[in-house]
Motif scaffolding. Sequence first.
Motif, PDB file in Angstrom:
ATOM      1  N   SER A 274      -2.732  27.992  18.005  1.00 37.63           N
ATOM      2  CA  SER A 274      -3.665  27.956  19.134  1.00 37.63           C
ATOM      3  C   SER A 274      -3.811  26.541  19.692  1.00 37.63           C
ATOM      4  O   SER A 274      -4.673  26.299  20.532  1.00 37.63           O
ATOM      5  CB  SER A 274      -5.024  28.475  18.679  1.00 37.63           C
ATOM      6  N   LYS A 275      -2.980  25.622  19.224  1.00 36.09           N
ATOM      7  CA  LYS A 275      -3.081  24.226  19.667  1.00 36.09           C
ATOM      8  C   LYS A 275      -1.875  23.834  20.505  1.00 36.09           C
ATOM      9  O   LYS A 275      -0.772  24.336  20.309  1.00 36.09           O
ATOM     10  CB  LYS A 275      -3.168  23.283  18.464  1.00 36.09           C
ATOM     11  N   LEU A 276      -2.118  22.930  21.414  1.00 35.02           N
ATOM     12  CA  LEU A 276      -1.055  22.367  22.229  1.00 35.02           C
ATOM     13  C   LEU A 276      -0.716  21.000  21.650  1.00 35.02           C
ATOM     14  O   LEU A 276      -1.548  20.102  21.642  1.00 35.02           O
ATOM     15  CB  LEU A 276      -1.509  22.235  23.684  1.00 35.02           C
ATOM     16  N   LYS A 277       0.490  20.863  21.124  1.00 35.61           N
ATOM     17  CA  LYS A 277       0.933  19.601  20.521  1.00 35.61           C
ATOM     18  C   LYS A 277       1.788  18.845  21.527  1.00 35.61           C
ATOM     19  O   LYS A 277       2.644  19.428  22.188  1.00 35.61           O
ATOM     20  CB  LYS A 277       1.758  19.851  19.256  1.00 35.61           C
ATOM     21  N   SER A 278       1.555  17.551  21.618  1.00 35.72           N
ATOM     22  CA  SER A 278       2.307  16.712  22.536  1.00 35.72           C
ATOM     23  C   SER A 278       3.019  15.619  21.758  1.00 35.72           C
ATOM     24  O   SER A 278       2.414  14.957  20.923  1.00 35.72           O
ATOM     25  CB  SER A 278       1.358  16.098  23.565  1.00 35.72           C
TER      26      SER A 278
ATOM     27  N   VAL B  90       3.411  24.632  22.058  1.00 32.81           N
ATOM     28  CA  VAL B  90       2.290  25.399  21.539  1.00 32.81           C
ATOM     29  C   VAL B  90       2.568  25.656  20.064  1.00 32.81           C
ATOM     30  O   VAL B  90       3.638  26.135  19.700  1.00 32.81           O
ATOM     31  CB  VAL B  90       2.117  26.730  22.298  1.00 32.81           C
ATOM     32  N   GLN B  91       1.601  25.279  19.246  1.00 39.67           N
ATOM     33  CA  GLN B  91       1.705  25.510  17.810  1.00 39.67           C
ATOM     34  C   GLN B  91       0.446  26.259  17.396  1.00 39.67           C
ATOM     35  O   GLN B  91      -0.617  25.675  17.243  1.00 39.67           O
ATOM     36  CB  GLN B  91       1.801  24.165  17.080  1.00 39.67           C
TER      37      GLN B  91
ATOM     38  N   SER C  47       5.559  18.945  25.350  1.00 41.99           N
ATOM     39  CA  SER C  47       4.410  19.706  24.862  1.00 41.99           C
ATOM     40  C   SER C  47       4.901  21.026  24.276  1.00 41.99           C
ATOM     41  O   SER C  47       5.773  21.677  24.851  1.00 41.99           O
ATOM     42  CB  SER C  47       3.430  19.984  25.998  1.00 41.99           C
TER      43      SER C  47
END
Length: 164
Positions: free
Chosen positions: A93-97, A90-91, A88
């Motif tokens: 304000s989003k959390l990318k998995s 953080v990109q 995971s």
Amino acid sequence: MGPLKYLAGYPAHLVTQVQTLIASGRLGEYLGSRYAQGHEVQSDRALFDYTQSLKSRFLRNAEPVSKVAYDAKLKVLQHALGTHTRASRVQGSKLKSKREIRIASLFREAPAEFLKMIVVHELAHLKELDHNKAFYQLCSHMEPAYGQLEFDLRLYLTHRELPA
């Protein structure tokens, strides 16, 4: 003959049958008669495509897999034939998995059925993280002969470690 480490936990009568095959020098013959076919999945790209085709057939709603590759660093001694990882980041304000599957490179030479079994196993981890009843039911749904293939893969690994 010492204990068969890949068959620990199996019933004594099965282990005895395997020891008899080994003693008579017929374990390789047995495996060769059941699993004679190799496979064409030799590159990481071909492995990714193979995995994606199984995923799209059985796990359409599961999270996407970003990478699938053969990994020469996975060692059978650590009981890792394949791994499934989730990273995971953080990109903004989003959390990318991202999910990755790595398959031990010994499966390049293994029979096609064993490659399918290990890919099915790792894909099942997309839905079920633990090796529980639901996990094995999912594996059996994707590959009906999963239980037999897992046992025969253990025989294959045992045979690979026998002295020539």
